[in-house]
Design a protein around this motif. Structure first.
Motif, mmCIF file in Angstrom:
data_model
loop_
_atom_site.group_PDB
_atom_site.id
_atom_site.type_symbol
_atom_site.label_atom_id
_atom_site.label_comp_id
_atom_site.label_asym_id
_atom_site.label_seq_id
_atom_site.Cartn_x
_atom_site.Cartn_y
_atom_site.Cartn_z
ATOM 1 N N UNK A 37 0.830 -1.209 0.000
ATOM 2 C CA UNK A 37 0.000 0.000 0.000
ATOM 3 C C UNK A 37 0.865 1.260 0.000
ATOM 4 N N UNK A 38 1.953 1.235 0.785
ATOM 5 C CA UNK A 38 2.814 2.412 0.899
ATOM 6 C C UNK A 38 3.449 2.766 -0.440
ATOM 7 N N UNK A 39 3.749 1.738 -1.229
ATOM 8 C CA UNK A 39 4.395 1.976 -2.525
ATOM 9 C C UNK A 39 3.519 2.791 -3.461
ATOM 10 N N UNK A 40 2.209 2.787 -3.228
ATOM 11 C CA UNK A 40 1.285 3.511 -4.110
ATOM 12 C C UNK A 40 0.809 4.840 -3.513
ATOM 13 N N UNK A 41 1.385 5.219 -2.379
ATOM 14 C CA UNK A 41 1.028 6.511 -1.793
ATOM 15 C C UNK A 41 1.703 7.618 -2.603
ATOM 16 N N UNK A 42 0.958 8.586 -3.111
ATOM 17 C CA UNK A 42 1.566 9.655 -3.912
ATOM 18 C C UNK A 42 2.510 10.504 -3.065
ATOM 19 N N UNK A 43 3.510 11.088 -3.730
ATOM 20 C CA UNK A 43 4.487 11.902 -3.012
ATOM 21 C C UNK A 43 3.850 13.111 -2.350
ATOM 22 N N UNK A 44 2.734 13.612 -2.936
ATOM 23 C CA UNK A 44 2.078 14.798 -2.367
ATOM 24 C C UNK A 44 0.904 14.406 -1.475
ATOM 25 N N UNK A 45 0.946 13.213 -0.865
ATOM 26 C CA UNK A 45 -0.140 12.770 0.010
ATOM 27 C C UNK A 45 -0.321 13.743 1.162
ATOM 28 N N UNK A 46 -1.576 13.957 1.530
ATOM 29 C CA UNK A 46 -1.891 14.879 2.618
ATOM 30 C C UNK A 46 -1.636 14.218 3.963
ATOM 31 N N UNK A 47 -1.590 15.045 5.003
ATOM 32 C CA UNK A 47 -1.424 14.512 6.349
ATOM 33 C C UNK A 47 -2.579 13.567 6.689
ATOM 34 N N UNK A 48 -3.783 13.876 6.203
ATOM 35 C CA UNK A 48 -4.938 13.018 6.471
ATOM 36 C C UNK A 48 -4.767 11.643 5.819
ATOM 37 N N UNK A 49 -4.276 11.646 4.592
ATOM 38 C CA UNK A 49 -4.070 10.379 3.890
ATOM 39 C C UNK A 49 -2.986 9.544 4.572
ATOM 40 N N UNK A 50 -1.926 10.203 5.009
ATOM 41 C CA UNK A 50 -0.870 9.483 5.708
ATOM 42 C C UNK A 50 -1.359 8.935 7.044
ATOM 43 N N UNK A 51 -2.228 9.711 7.713
ATOM 44 C CA UNK A 51 -2.793 9.251 8.980
ATOM 45 C C UNK A 51 -3.679 8.028 8.761
ATOM 46 N N UNK A 52 -4.416 8.007 7.647
ATOM 47 C CA UNK A 52 -5.256 6.849 7.323
ATOM 48 C C UNK A 52 -4.404 5.603 7.102
ATOM 49 N N UNK A 53 -3.253 5.796 6.429
ATOM 50 C CA UNK A 53 -2.376 4.662 6.197
ATOM 51 C C UNK A 53 -1.802 4.147 7.518
ATOM 52 N N UNK A 54 -1.439 5.052 8.418
ATOM 53 C CA UNK A 54 -0.931 4.652 9.721
ATOM 54 C C UNK A 54 -1.984 3.882 10.511
ATOM 55 N N UNK A 55 -3.237 4.338 10.417
ATOM 56 C CA UNK A 55 -4.321 3.648 11.123
ATOM 57 C C UNK A 55 -4.542 2.251 10.552
ATOM 58 N N UNK A 56 -4.440 2.150 9.229
ATOM 59 C CA UNK A 56 -4.580 0.843 8.575
ATOM 60 C C UNK A 56 -3.456 -0.092 9.012
ATOM 61 N N UNK A 57 -2.237 0.441 9.059
ATOM 62 C CA UNK A 57 -1.089 -0.379 9.444
ATOM 63 C C UNK A 57 -1.227 -0.910 10.866
ATOM 64 N N UNK A 58 -1.858 -0.122 11.724
ATOM 65 C CA UNK A 58 -2.005 -0.519 13.126
ATOM 66 C C UNK A 58 -3.002 -1.663 13.293
ATOM 67 N N UNK A 59 -3.962 -1.788 12.376
ATOM 68 C CA UNK A 59 -5.024 -2.777 12.538
ATOM 69 C C UNK A 59 -4.954 -3.931 11.543
ATOM 70 N N UNK A 60 -4.248 -3.756 10.450
ATOM 71 C CA UNK A 60 -4.205 -4.785 9.420
ATOM 72 C C UNK A 60 -3.633 -6.090 9.981
ATOM 73 N N UNK A 61 -4.253 -7.207 9.613
ATOM 74 C CA UNK A 61 -3.807 -8.509 10.100
ATOM 75 C C UNK A 61 -4.004 -9.543 8.998
ATOM 76 N N UNK A 62 -2.980 -10.357 8.768
ATOM 77 C CA UNK A 62 -3.077 -11.405 7.746
ATOM 78 C C UNK A 62 -2.156 -12.543 8.195
ATOM 79 N N UNK A 63 -2.652 -13.392 9.103
ATOM 80 C CA UNK A 63 -1.836 -14.403 9.766
ATOM 81 C C UNK A 63 -2.278 -15.798 9.334
ATOM 82 N N UNK A 64 -1.295 -16.608 8.992
ATOM 83 C CA UNK A 64 -1.527 -18.014 8.668
ATOM 84 C C UNK A 64 -0.572 -18.834 9.513
#
Length: 362
Positions: A267-294
């Motif tokens: 996901x981070x690889x597709x974040x535009x260079x001019x991403x807003x603080x809000x968009x970056x905060x959304x990505x941080x929130x996603x990173x904190x909750x994302x789970x994919x465990x096997x």
């Protein structure tokens, strides 16, 4: 990720147990001299003698069971329909043909394994409703097997150039297909080379040997370790052929993959260079909750092989395996982007028996 791929992931432990890259630690020990032993044949070095242009047919008896429970939002798995509860049994007999060609290096063989499951019976319940062979759900179909393995004279599977288990994790396990993976584990890898890795030294009844295999996984994760312990426990006769009875136990370490960090990196690889603080905060929130465990518990497979030392091949091989795995995710919904959770708990058991029924030269 389609449900078929998740089912395929269930085959990892047995595939590792069956595939055998060259071991990192091999040792052979003789029988305990303080124990009274029956008369044993002269010690010899065992090896596979597979002739290029020869085909070997094995009749394969299959008896596999799977018990699964699932909870959460199945939409996290994409378009495939996933039952909340399943208890099924797969039984039947098939014929697998092993066709031998020269391998890429001296002392190696290319063995093409092919077979189908046209006579397999499917019984059990899905979400409390009985099912039979006439109404097998799509995710449980067992596709034909057509795979080629490179094996050396000691029965070690040689990985082809570019083989990478992490790629298998993300892309499925090829010829295993559907609940054929209820196998391996694998369960029992149905498309496996028939016979255990053999000792590098001469052996007779009472001798043991051990091989340790390490298979790399995702970058930064510990390798999957499999210890294969074998012993010649006696002799027997199969249709006039003198054989050694080899008992093998393959123990694969617990496996756990958390692909959350990999997905966040994606996901981070597709974040535009001019991403807003809000968009970056959304990505941080996603990173904190994302789970994919096997995860897969330690898996043990027991094999009994009747090995024809004169012909250099296995005439009979029986495998019993059981395993338990858990899949737990929290990922964005494809449509709404909202995080959805899904969990699956699966127990698998497999009894598979191979019996050589024919050999021919072309």
């Amino acid at each position: 990720m389609p449900f078929r791929k998740i089912i395929l992931l269930a085959a990892i432990a047995s595939i590792v147990a069956a595939c055998g890259t060259p071991g990192t630690d091999v040792s052979t020990t003789g029988a305990d001299p303080t124990t009274t032993q029956p008369a044993a044949p002269e010690a010899i070095k065992l090896s596979y003698d597979l002739q290029s242009g020869t085909s070997y047919s094995y009749e394969v008896d299959i008896d596999q069971t799977i018990d699964m429970t699932a909870s959460g939002d199945a939409s996290a798995m994409g378009e495939d329909e996933i039952p909340g509860d399943m208890s099924v049994r797969i039984t039947g007999t098939s014929t697998f043909v092993n066709t031998v060609a020269d391998g890429p290096e001296p002392g190696t063989f290319a063995v093409t394994i092919s077979g189908d499951f046209s006579d397999i019976e499917f019984t059990g319940t899905i979400d409390g409703e009985p099912v039979g062979s006439e109404d097998i759900p799509d995710f449980a179909e067992m596709e034909p097997i057509e795979t080629t393995v490179i094996v050396d004279e000691q029965g070690n599977i040689i990985p082809e150039s570019g083989d990478d288990l992490s790629g298998d994790l993300l892309g499925g396990l090829g010829a295993m297909g559907g609940l054929g993976a209820m196998e391996q584990f694998g369960t029992g890898n149905l498309g496996q080379f028939v016979g255990p890795p053999l000792s590098d030294e001469e052996v007779t009844v009472g001798d043991t040997w051990s091989e340790t295999i390490e298979v790399p996984t995702l970058p930064g994760d510990d390798p999957i370790t499999t210890v294969i312990d074998s012993e010649v426990v006696g002799t027997d006769n199969v249709e006039g052929h003198e054989v050694l009875v080899i008992e093998t136990t393959s123990t694969t370490s617990p496996i756990e993959f958390d692909l959350g960090e990999m997905l966040i990196g994606f996901f981070t690889a597709f974040v535009p260079e001019d991403a807003t603080d809000e968009e970056l905060a959304e990505l941080d929130a996603l990173a904190a909750e994302l789970r994919f465990v096997f995860s897969v518990d330690e898996t043990v497979a027991d094999y009994t092989t009747l090995f024809d030392a004169e012909a250099g091949l296995a005439r009979v091989s029986e495998t019993t395996t059981a395993s338990h795995m858990v899949f737990d995710i929290k990922v964005p919904d494809e449509t709404t982007g909202e995080l959805v959770e899904f969990a699956m708990d699966m127990n698998l058991a497999s009894d598979v028996a191979y019996r050589m029924v024919d050999s021919s030269s072309t």
